[in-house]
Design an enzyme around this catalytic site. Structure first.
Site, PDB file in Angstrom:
ATOM      1  N   HIS A  67     -26.759  -3.260  11.131  1.00  0.00           N
ATOM      2  CA  HIS A  67     -28.198  -3.484  11.178  1.00  0.00           C
ATOM      3  C   HIS A  67     -28.855  -3.299   9.812  1.00  0.00           C
ATOM      4  O   HIS A  67     -29.932  -3.855   9.571  1.00  0.00           O
ATOM      5  CB  HIS A  67     -28.838  -2.549  12.207  1.00  0.00           C
ATOM      6  CG  HIS A  67     -28.613  -2.979  13.618  1.00  0.00           C
ATOM      7  ND1 HIS A  67     -29.598  -3.530  14.403  1.00  0.00           N
ATOM      8  CD2 HIS A  67     -27.499  -2.964  14.391  1.00  0.00           C
ATOM      9  CE1 HIS A  67     -29.106  -3.829  15.599  1.00  0.00           C
ATOM     10  NE2 HIS A  67     -27.838  -3.480  15.615  1.00  0.00           N
ATOM     11  N   GLU A  89     -38.060  -0.107   9.963  1.00  0.00           N
ATOM     12  CA  GLU A  89     -37.242  -1.119  10.625  1.00  0.00           C
ATOM     13  C   GLU A  89     -36.778  -0.660  11.998  1.00  0.00           C
ATOM     14  O   GLU A  89     -36.411  -1.471  12.854  1.00  0.00           O
ATOM     15  CB  GLU A  89     -36.034  -1.471   9.744  1.00  0.00           C
ATOM     16  CG  GLU A  89     -36.410  -2.149   8.446  1.00  0.00           C
ATOM     17  CD  GLU A  89     -35.209  -2.425   7.552  1.00  0.00           C
ATOM     18  OE1 GLU A  89     -34.072  -2.521   8.068  1.00  0.00           O
ATOM     19  OE2 GLU A  89     -35.400  -2.543   6.318  1.00  0.00           O
TER      20      GLU A  89
END
Length: 325
Positions: A67, A89
């Site tokens: 990720h 994020e």
């Protein structure tokens, strides 16, 4: 002759610039051998200790690398909290179910005690993934270090850059290709779904209002037992294991499962239904060593995606926050 020589020189200069623009030239094995000789051993000790206390951390390290590195750079931007104009994020719907970020700081604290302001959070993400793979029964991958940490979040780019489990297979393949991972490598990297859990939020679309016909009926009933309603709370502990046979072993059981219509996510099912990827699935289902070899190679490539160097990044004191000026 002179023109050919000039063209050769220009080509060489372009390739040299391109190589260093990517930042890979700044990564090297044993980067901390002089500045912090015990750095990699400290990471390994902490990862191992955390694994024996919280086994699922080993899976989290691999997911965090994916990720982080798929979104612009392997720069630990995913670890930043929402503060001072930075939007974390972690808040993206693409990162639902991500866990154990706090233990990255546990590792960082151990490194700070030994070598203050030396080892980047981005390198901790990479090295913890490497050591997590070993704890899950996979091979040791020799990863280079020397990454710097981002000074900004890439929240706005996540939807564009991070492939989603409901995306078409061709789109998923195209996203991995942009970071240098081919079809074979993509199929292998998705084998990380062999371990860990998936939040119900990510699979209810295959169960409600009707069951996806590509799912094995008995398996679908089991999943509905784990995810009993169509609108699960993203913050609730509502998960199901990726692999019921060997849930904490990185192995090729994942491929055997999807060949039997027991893949959890849409992208899992597409691996076997797509003619572009199905042959690799079949080969990995029968040869665990082949899978692990391709997985290692692809994870290494991913870990070197566009690392920051020099003034483009920094070594954060706390992985959650950009350093104060």
């Amino acid at each position: 002759m002179a023109i050919n020589k000039l063209l050769c020189n220009l080509t060489f200069i372009f390739l040299l610039f391109f190589h260093f623009h990517l930042g890979k030239g700044d990564l090297q094995l044993n980067y901390y051998s002089k500045s912090c000789p015990d750095a990699e051993e400290i990471v390994k000790q902490q990862v191992t200790r955390l694994y024996h206390k919280h086994g699922n951390t080993a899976v989290s390290w691999i997911r965090t690398l994916f990720h982080d590195c798929m979104v612009k750079s392997c720069d630990a931007s995913i670890l930043l909290e929402t503060v001072n104009g930075i939007q974390s994020e972690k808040m993206s719907t693409r990162n639902v179910g991500m866990r154990n970020f706090k233990y990255i700081n546990t590792i960082k604290d151990a490194l700070e005690r030994s070598c203050p302001m030396t080892v980047s959070c981005a390198d901790i993400v990479a090295l913890s993934a490497r050591d997590g793979v070993v704890l899950l029964g996979g091979p040791r991958i020799e990863m280079k270090t020397g990454r710097k940490d981002s000074k900004e979040s890439h929240f706005a780019e996540i939807d564009e850059l991070l492939p989603n489990h409901n995306d078409s297979m061709m789109y998923v393949l195209s996203r991995f290709q942009t970071v240098g991972i081919d079809v074979e490598g993509t199929v292998a990297l998705l084998g990380a779904h062999s371990v860990g859990r998936v939040h119900c939020v990510n699979i209810v679309n295959r169960l409600y209002p009707t069951v996806d016909p590509t799912l094995d009926p008995k398996y679908a009933e089991y999943l509905k037992g784990r995810c009993p309603h169509p609108e699960p709370d993203p913050k609730a502990v509502e998960y199901t294991r990726n692999d019921l046979q060997t849930p904490m072993t990185l192995d090729n059981m994942y491929y055997k499962n999807i060949m039997n219509n027991k893949g959890l996510l849409v992208v899992d099912q597409q691996l076997i239904s797509s003619p572009v990827t199905s042959s690799f699935v079949q080969n990995m289902a029968v040869d665990n060593d082949y899978f692990l070899g391709q997985f290692s190679k692809a994870l290494l490539t991913l870990s070197e995606n566009n690392p920051l160097s020099g003034d483009d990044g920094e070594v954060r004191r706390d992985c959650r926050f950009v350093n104060k000026s």
